[in-house]
Design a protein around this motif. Sequence first.
Motif, PDB file in Angstrom:
ATOM      1  N   ARG A  13       0.814  -1.211   0.000  1.00 29.89           N
ATOM      2  CA  ARG A  13       0.000   0.000   0.000  1.00 29.89           C
ATOM      3  C   ARG A  13       0.846   1.259   0.000  1.00 29.89           C
ATOM      4  O   ARG A  13       0.423   2.283  -0.511  1.00 29.89           O
ATOM      5  CB  ARG A  13      -0.907  -0.019   1.228  1.00 29.89           C
ATOM      6  N   TYR A  14       2.032   1.211   0.587  1.00 32.05           N
ATOM      7  CA  TYR A  14       2.895   2.386   0.709  1.00 32.05           C
ATOM      8  C   TYR A  14       4.241   2.110   0.053  1.00 32.05           C
ATOM      9  O   TYR A  14       5.157   1.605   0.695  1.00 32.05           O
ATOM     10  CB  TYR A  14       3.073   2.768   2.183  1.00 32.05           C
ATOM     11  N   PRO A  15       4.367   2.435  -1.233  1.00 37.47           N
ATOM     12  CA  PRO A  15       5.650   2.232  -1.922  1.00 37.47           C
ATOM     13  C   PRO A  15       6.781   2.939  -1.176  1.00 37.47           C
ATOM     14  O   PRO A  15       6.609   4.052  -0.680  1.00 37.47           O
ATOM     15  CB  PRO A  15       5.415   2.860  -3.293  1.00 37.47           C
ATOM     16  N   GLY A  16       7.910   2.283  -1.089  1.00 37.64           N
ATOM     17  CA  GLY A  16       9.043   2.855  -0.379  1.00 37.64           C
ATOM     18  C   GLY A  16       9.069   2.470   1.085  1.00 37.64           C
ATOM     19  O   GLY A  16      10.025   2.759   1.788  1.00 37.64           O
ATOM     20  N   TYR A  17       7.990   1.807   1.540  1.00 42.38           N
ATOM     21  CA  TYR A  17       7.976   1.353   2.923  1.00 42.38           C
ATOM     22  C   TYR A  17       8.877   0.146   3.030  1.00 42.38           C
ATOM     23  O   TYR A  17       8.711  -0.839   2.331  1.00 42.38           O
ATOM     24  CB  TYR A  17       6.568   0.979   3.387  1.00 42.38           C
ATOM     25  N   ASP A  18       9.860   0.259   3.875  1.00 39.13           N
ATOM     26  CA  ASP A  18      10.761  -0.856   4.138  1.00 39.13           C
ATOM     27  C   ASP A  18      10.626  -1.234   5.597  1.00 39.13           C
ATOM     28  O   ASP A  18       9.931  -0.582   6.366  1.00 39.13           O
ATOM     29  CB  ASP A  18      12.209  -0.451   3.845  1.00 39.13           C
ATOM     30  N   ASP A  19      11.294  -2.247   5.958  1.00 38.15           N
ATOM     31  CA  ASP A  19      11.346  -2.641   7.351  1.00 38.15           C
ATOM     32  C   ASP A  19      11.860  -1.451   8.161  1.00 38.15           C
ATOM     33  O   ASP A  19      12.890  -0.859   7.807  1.00 38.15           O
ATOM     34  CB  ASP A  19      12.290  -3.840   7.463  1.00 38.15           C
ATOM     35  N   PRO A  20      11.142  -1.050   9.222  1.00 42.16           N
ATOM     36  CA  PRO A  20      11.597   0.099  10.027  1.00 42.16           C
ATOM     37  C   PRO A  20      13.047  -0.046  10.504  1.00 42.16           C
ATOM     38  O   PRO A  20      13.768   0.941  10.594  1.00 42.16           O
ATOM     39  CB  PRO A  20      10.628   0.119  11.208  1.00 42.16           C
ATOM     40  N   MET A  21      13.479  -1.275  10.759  1.00 41.24           N
ATOM     41  CA  MET A  21      14.857  -1.486  11.202  1.00 41.24           C
ATOM     42  C   MET A  21      15.839  -1.125  10.092  1.00 41.24           C
ATOM     43  O   MET A  21      16.897  -0.569  10.348  1.00 41.24           O
ATOM     44  CB  MET A  21      15.059  -2.922  11.689  1.00 41.24           C
ATOM     45  N   ILE A  54       3.085  11.026  -1.219  1.00 41.28           N
ATOM     46  CA  ILE A  54       2.794  12.429  -0.933  1.00 41.28           C
ATOM     47  C   ILE A  54       3.022  13.193  -2.220  1.00 41.28           C
ATOM     48  O   ILE A  54       4.130  13.190  -2.767  1.00 41.28           O
ATOM     49  CB  ILE A  54       3.701  12.987   0.184  1.00 41.28           C
ATOM     50  N   ASN A  55       1.966  13.844  -2.718  1.00 40.33           N
ATOM     51  CA  ASN A  55       2.127  14.688  -3.899  1.00 40.33           C
ATOM     52  C   ASN A  55       2.353  16.130  -3.442  1.00 40.33           C
ATOM     53  O   ASN A  55       2.292  16.437  -2.252  1.00 40.33           O
ATOM     54  CB  ASN A  55       0.943  14.553  -4.864  1.00 40.33           C
ATOM     55  N   LYS A  56       2.609  17.008  -4.382  1.00 45.59           N
ATOM     56  CA  LYS A  56       2.951  18.396  -4.050  1.00 45.59           C
ATOM     57  C   LYS A  56       1.827  19.098  -3.288  1.00 45.59           C
ATOM     58  O   LYS A  56       2.074  19.844  -2.344  1.00 45.59           O
ATOM     59  CB  LYS A  56       3.317  19.165  -5.313  1.00 45.59           C
ATOM     60  N   LEU A  79      13.422  18.899  -3.241  1.00 45.57           N
ATOM     61  CA  LEU A  79      14.571  18.287  -2.571  1.00 45.57           C
ATOM     62  C   LEU A  79      14.202  16.943  -1.944  1.00 45.57           C
ATOM     63  O   LEU A  79      15.030  16.032  -1.888  1.00 45.57           O
ATOM     64  CB  LEU A  79      15.139  19.233  -1.516  1.00 45.57           C
ATOM     65  N   PHE A  80      12.957  16.810  -1.476  1.00 48.57           N
ATOM     66  CA  PHE A  80      12.498  15.540  -0.916  1.00 48.57           C
ATOM     67  C   PHE A  80      12.259  14.516  -2.021  1.00 48.57           C
ATOM     68  O   PHE A  80      12.425  13.321  -1.812  1.00 48.57           O
ATOM     69  CB  PHE A  80      11.201  15.740  -0.130  1.00 48.57           C
ATOM     70  N   ASP A  81      11.850  14.975  -3.197  1.00 46.02           N
ATOM     71  CA  ASP A  81      11.542  14.097  -4.328  1.00 46.02           C
ATOM     72  C   ASP A  81      12.833  13.743  -5.065  1.00 46.02           C
ATOM     73  O   ASP A  81      13.064  14.138  -6.200  1.00 46.02           O
ATOM     74  CB  ASP A  81      10.538  14.795  -5.258  1.00 46.02           C
ATOM     75  N   VAL A  82      13.671  12.950  -4.428  1.00 46.98           N
ATOM     76  CA  VAL A  82      14.998  12.650  -4.971  1.00 46.98           C
ATOM     77  C   VAL A  82      14.930  11.849  -6.265  1.00 46.98           C
ATOM     78  O   VAL A  82      15.822  11.931  -7.103  1.00 46.98           O
ATOM     79  CB  VAL A  82      15.891  11.923  -3.929  1.00 46.98           C
ATOM     80  N   LYS A  83      13.867  11.077  -6.454  1.00 47.60           N
ATOM     81  CA  LYS A  83      13.730  10.268  -7.672  1.00 47.60           C
ATOM     82  C   LYS A  83      13.091  11.065  -8.808  1.00 47.60           C
ATOM     83  O   LYS A  83      12.955  10.549  -9.913  1.00 47.60           O
ATOM     84  CB  LYS A  83      12.903   9.017  -7.376  1.00 47.60           C
ATOM     85  N   LYS A  84      12.696  12.297  -8.533  1.00 46.98           N
ATOM     86  CA  LYS A  84      12.109  13.209  -9.535  1.00 46.98           C
ATOM     87  C   LYS A  84      10.912  12.589 -10.248  1.00 46.98           C
ATOM     88  O   LYS A  84      10.792  12.643 -11.452  1.00 46.98           O
ATOM     89  CB  LYS A  84      13.169  13.662 -10.557  1.00 46.98           C
ATOM     90  N   ARG A  85       9.987  12.033  -9.443  1.00 46.03           N
ATOM     91  CA  ARG A  85       8.778  11.419  -9.996  1.00 46.03           C
ATOM     92  C   ARG A  85       7.535  12.280  -9.769  1.00 46.03           C
ATOM     93  O   ARG A  85       6.454  11.906 -10.201  1.00 46.03           O
ATOM     94  CB  ARG A  85       8.543  10.045  -9.358  1.00 46.03           C
ATOM     95  N   GLY A  86       7.681  13.365  -9.033  1.00 44.29           N
ATOM     96  CA  GLY A  86       6.525  14.207  -8.730  1.00 44.29           C
ATOM     97  C   GLY A  86       5.761  13.751  -7.501  1.00 44.29           C
ATOM     98  O   GLY A  86       4.731  14.332  -7.162  1.00 44.29           O
ATOM     99  N   VAL A  87       6.262  12.731  -6.826  1.00 46.05           N
ATOM    100  CA  VAL A  87       5.672  12.227  -5.578  1.00 46.05           C
ATOM    101  C   VAL A  87       6.802  11.791  -4.646  1.00 46.05           C
ATOM    102  O   VAL A  87       7.920  11.526  -5.084  1.00 46.05           O
ATOM    103  CB  VAL A  87       4.708  11.036  -5.815  1.00 46.05           C
ATOM    104  N   ALA A  91      10.233   5.951   1.885  1.00 47.22           N
ATOM    105  CA  ALA A  91      11.693   5.938   2.033  1.00 47.22           C
ATOM    106  C   ALA A  91      12.278   7.318   1.733  1.00 47.22           C
ATOM    107  O   ALA A  91      13.159   7.795   2.456  1.00 47.22           O
ATOM    108  CB  ALA A  91      12.319   4.880   1.136  1.00 47.22           C
ATOM    109  N   ASP A  92      11.777   7.980   0.676  1.00 45.58           N
ATOM    110  CA  ASP A  92      12.222   9.349   0.360  1.00 45.58           C
ATOM    111  C   ASP A  92      11.953  10.274   1.548  1.00 45.58           C
ATOM    112  O   ASP A  92      12.791  11.100   1.908  1.00 45.58           O
ATOM    113  CB  ASP A  92      11.463   9.924  -0.851  1.00 45.58           C
ATOM    114  N   PHE A  93      10.764  10.145   2.109  1.00 46.93           N
ATOM    115  CA  PHE A  93      10.321  10.983   3.226  1.00 46.93           C
ATOM    116  C   PHE A  93      11.270  10.856   4.421  1.00 46.93           C
ATOM    117  O   PHE A  93      11.764  11.852   4.954  1.00 46.93           O
ATOM    118  CB  PHE A  93       8.898  10.570   3.594  1.00 46.93           C
ATOM    119  N   VAL A  94      11.544   9.627   4.816  1.00 51.59           N
ATOM    120  CA  VAL A  94      12.417   9.384   5.975  1.00 51.59           C
ATOM    121  C   VAL A  94      13.837   9.856   5.684  1.00 51.59           C
ATOM    122  O   VAL A  94      14.457  10.528   6.516  1.00 51.59           O
ATOM    123  CB  VAL A  94      12.404   7.888   6.367  1.00 51.59           C
ATOM    124  N   GLN A  95      14.348   9.540   4.514  1.00 54.04           N
ATOM    125  CA  GLN A  95      15.717   9.918   4.190  1.00 54.04           C
ATOM    126  C   GLN A  95      15.870  11.438   4.076  1.00 54.04           C
ATOM    127  O   GLN A  95      16.890  11.991   4.463  1.00 54.04           O
ATOM    128  CB  GLN A  95      16.182   9.195   2.939  1.00 54.04           C
TER     129      GLN A  95
END
Length: 132
Positions: A13-21, A54-56, A79-87, A91-95
């Motif tokens: 459901r949440y792309p980029g969600y990885d194991d919190p650890m 998260i979109n703009k 700057l948060f959208d490091v992959k330049k996809r518009g969302v 993982a982008d959010f946390v990093q």
Amino acid sequence: MGCFHSTARARRRYPGYDDPMQLAAQTAFSVSEVEALFELFKTISGSVIDDGFINKEEFQLALFKSKMDNIFANRIFDLFDVKKRGVIDFADFVQALNVFHPSVPMEEKIDFSFKLYDMDNTGFIERKEVFF
């Protein structure tokens, strides 16, 4: 067993969600902080379109409680959208938020601040960029 299923569901459901650890190991955040950020991410990402990103528009609503276009919010979003996809995925959010963690070196914070004003990515902050 319930944790496994909810984690697998979150990954779908949440792309980029990885194991919190794993995200905690890649950032200055603890596992509990990553989990708290996930709750915040879910709230922001579902505020306009419930798609797991998260979109703009959602980003601006979260920062300024307004859908009005804001150059400052747009620049931070870029700057948060490091992959330049518009969302922004989780993982982008946390990093991206990692730079604001108190234990991150000052040099990384300065670099982020510089990038915020170097809008055309020339490596220089030009007069026109200061007046935005």
